[in-house]
Design a protein around this motif. Structure first.
Motif, mmCIF file in Angstrom:
data_model
loop_
_atom_site.group_PDB
_atom_site.id
_atom_site.type_symbol
_atom_site.label_atom_id
_atom_site.label_comp_id
_atom_site.label_asym_id
_atom_site.label_seq_id
_atom_site.Cartn_x
_atom_site.Cartn_y
_atom_site.Cartn_z
ATOM 1 N N UNK A 176 0.811 -1.372 -0.039
ATOM 2 C CA UNK A 176 -0.020 -0.282 -0.003
ATOM 3 C C UNK A 176 0.822 1.184 -0.071
ATOM 4 N N UNK A 177 0.258 2.302 -0.469
ATOM 5 C CA UNK A 177 0.793 3.559 -0.320
ATOM 6 C C UNK A 177 0.826 4.268 1.104
ATOM 7 N N UNK A 178 1.897 4.833 1.430
ATOM 8 C CA UNK A 178 1.796 5.239 2.888
ATOM 9 C C UNK A 178 0.674 6.297 3.067
ATOM 10 N N UNK A 179 0.087 6.828 2.217
ATOM 11 C CA UNK A 179 -1.094 7.754 2.357
ATOM 12 C C UNK A 179 -2.406 7.041 2.776
ATOM 13 N N UNK A 180 -2.397 5.834 2.708
ATOM 14 C CA UNK A 180 -3.634 4.957 3.077
ATOM 15 C C UNK A 180 -3.475 4.736 4.814
ATOM 16 N N UNK A 181 -2.271 5.331 5.295
ATOM 17 C CA UNK A 181 -2.154 5.046 6.605
ATOM 18 C C UNK A 181 -2.754 6.333 7.512
ATOM 19 N N UNK A 182 -2.688 7.280 6.665
ATOM 20 C CA UNK A 182 -3.041 8.511 7.073
ATOM 21 C C UNK A 182 -4.705 9.064 6.886
ATOM 22 N N UNK A 183 -5.444 8.159 6.057
ATOM 23 C CA UNK A 183 -6.742 8.604 5.477
ATOM 24 C C UNK A 183 -7.697 8.378 6.301
ATOM 25 N N UNK A 184 -8.528 9.466 6.957
ATOM 26 C CA UNK A 184 -9.254 9.608 7.944
ATOM 27 C C UNK A 184 -10.714 9.226 7.559
ATOM 28 N N UNK A 185 -10.654 8.115 6.977
ATOM 29 C CA UNK A 185 -12.049 7.571 6.443
ATOM 30 C C UNK A 185 -12.976 6.925 7.530
ATOM 31 N N UNK A 186 -12.227 7.205 8.979
ATOM 32 C CA UNK A 186 -12.994 6.737 10.365
ATOM 33 C C UNK A 186 -12.458 7.545 11.145
ATOM 34 N N UNK A 187 -12.905 7.559 12.593
ATOM 35 C CA UNK A 187 -12.475 8.513 13.569
ATOM 36 C C UNK A 187 -10.992 8.059 13.981
ATOM 37 N N UNK A 188 -10.326 9.236 14.329
ATOM 38 C CA UNK A 188 -8.984 8.900 14.713
ATOM 39 C C UNK A 188 -8.671 7.636 15.664
ATOM 40 N N UNK A 189 -9.426 7.227 16.672
ATOM 41 C CA UNK A 189 -9.171 6.273 17.373
ATOM 42 C C UNK A 189 -9.451 5.092 16.753
ATOM 43 N N UNK A 190 -10.023 4.809 15.789
ATOM 44 C CA UNK A 190 -10.419 3.665 14.960
ATOM 45 C C UNK A 190 -9.364 3.694 14.103
ATOM 46 N N UNK A 191 -8.680 4.584 13.480
ATOM 47 C CA UNK A 191 -7.414 4.372 12.593
ATOM 48 C C UNK A 191 -6.367 3.955 13.408
ATOM 49 N N UNK A 192 -6.242 4.207 14.464
ATOM 50 C CA UNK A 192 -5.091 4.133 15.605
ATOM 51 C C UNK A 192 -5.276 2.514 15.683
ATOM 52 N N UNK A 193 -6.275 2.031 15.980
ATOM 53 C CA UNK A 193 -6.425 0.591 16.227
ATOM 54 C C UNK A 193 -6.197 0.096 15.000
ATOM 55 N N UNK A 194 -6.392 0.405 13.885
ATOM 56 C CA UNK A 194 -6.222 -0.202 12.547
ATOM 57 C C UNK A 194 -4.778 -0.346 12.145
ATOM 58 N N UNK A 195 -3.902 0.715 12.676
ATOM 59 C CA UNK A 195 -2.594 0.880 12.501
ATOM 60 C C UNK A 195 -1.961 -0.135 13.235
ATOM 61 N N UNK A 196 -2.393 -0.468 14.529
ATOM 62 C CA UNK A 196 -1.889 -1.290 15.363
ATOM 63 C C UNK A 196 -2.165 -2.728 15.040
ATOM 64 N N UNK A 197 -3.298 -3.048 14.264
ATOM 65 C CA UNK A 197 -3.522 -4.321 13.785
ATOM 66 C C UNK A 197 -2.420 -4.427 12.716
ATOM 67 N N UNK A 198 -2.173 -3.588 11.838
ATOM 68 C CA UNK A 198 -1.188 -3.618 10.919
ATOM 69 C C UNK A 198 0.169 -4.152 11.290
ATOM 70 N N UNK A 199 0.704 -3.475 12.272
ATOM 71 C CA UNK A 199 2.116 -3.735 12.753
ATOM 72 C C UNK A 199 1.932 -5.220 13.649
ATOM 73 N N UNK A 200 0.798 -5.539 13.983
ATOM 74 C CA UNK A 200 0.554 -7.060 14.681
ATOM 75 C C UNK A 200 0.723 -8.150 13.636
ATOM 76 N N UNK A 201 0.550 -7.906 12.256
ATOM 77 C CA UNK A 201 0.517 -8.964 11.579
ATOM 78 C C UNK A 201 1.816 -9.135 10.668
#
Length: 285
Positions: A176-201
């Protein structure tokens, strides 16, 4: 403006016109054919079908073949319809019953795939989404497309698909493009949990996760997202439709695009650093 979908159905329209003009008991006008076809048919509808501005259903094609005195033509008409519909899948049609059937259709493709190659330029790929993140993405898409709401069913279908990440013998090449990591298509707290998910896999033996950083030198621009299923099919998403392309040249082109983008991607600890940088920038409240 002529759309890709209209261009794809124009040959079917030409064939319908040929049948009307070659009717065994004499060529028919559009009005005459509409009269033969009966209730629900007008001269305008006949014209739209013949000019690729409207798509006939299977039963309408059958009726057309019979009304023009050439019932044997139905099989060929249906083959043409199935041929282009299997490649250009408009969101309007796909979402007429909601998002769940769309998710289940793509799950069927996943189930028969050993190597799935993914490029995403603006979202975290569905294969790695959390339920909350997927919920916001699907809700926004339903709003845009004005489609029926079946968000929770669609979320469950999408998350179930991720079971493949834990099945030996499968390989997911996700980039993925790094921009996908910053796209606020959801609340910041949801995006934070999503990024945690990425690092976990990162580190799963079935997953090769790469991120193309903003700072990377690019050999090609990061265009539309796409998914390549083994070497048999590529699915490309656009605003009006999904394109399902089966021909070998198209598949090879998208794999070549992916390989070119991969030369700029970060993997392993480097990818984790890019994701962690985005995670620190989210700063949820």
């Amino acid at each position: 403006m002529t759309t890709d979908y209209q261009q794809a159905r124009e040959p079917l329209g030409l064939r319908l016109r040929e049948l009307r003009l070659s009717c065994p008991d004499g060529r028919l006008t559009g009005a005459q054919l509409a009269e033969r076809l009966g209730f629900g048919w007008t001269k305008s509808k006949v014209s739209k079908l013949e000019n690729g501005r409207q798509t006939a259903g299977a039963e309408e094609l059958r009726a057309w073949a019979q009304a023009t005195g050439q019932p044997d033509a139905y099989a060929g008409l249906l083959a043409q319809l199935r041929g282009f519909e299997s490649h250009i899948r408009s969101w309007r049609r796909q979402l007429s019953a909601g998002h769940r059937p769309v998710q289940e259709a793509i799950t069927a493709e996943h189930d028969r795939t050993k190597v799935l190659t993914i490029w995403e330029n603006n979202l975290v790929p569905g294969m790695l989404q959390t339920a909350d993140y997927a919920r916001h993405v699907l809700t926004r898409h339903a709003n845009l497309m004005q489609s029926p709401r079946d968000t929770e069913d669609a979320v469950r279908a999408r998350i179930r698909r991720q079971e493949g990440l834990y099945e030996p013998g499968r390989k997911y090449r996700v980039m993925m493009w790094e921009g996908a990591l910053y796209a606020l298509v959801c609340p910041p707290s949801v995006l934070a949990a999503q990024l945690d998910r990425l690092t976990s896999v990162i580190g799963l033996d079935t997953l090769e996760l790469g991120v193309v950083p903003f700072s990377a030198s690019l050999k090609i621009y990061p265009g539309n997202g796409f998914w390549v299923y083994d070497d048999r099919r590529v699915v490309v998403e656009d605003w009006h439709a999904e394109l399902w392309l089966d021909n070998a040249d198209s598949v090879a082109t998208y794999l070549r695009v992916w390989s070119t983008l991969r030369e700029s991607a970060a993997y392993g600890a480097d990818a984790q650093n890019v994701i962690s940088r985005a995670r620190r920038a989210v700063n949820p409240r």
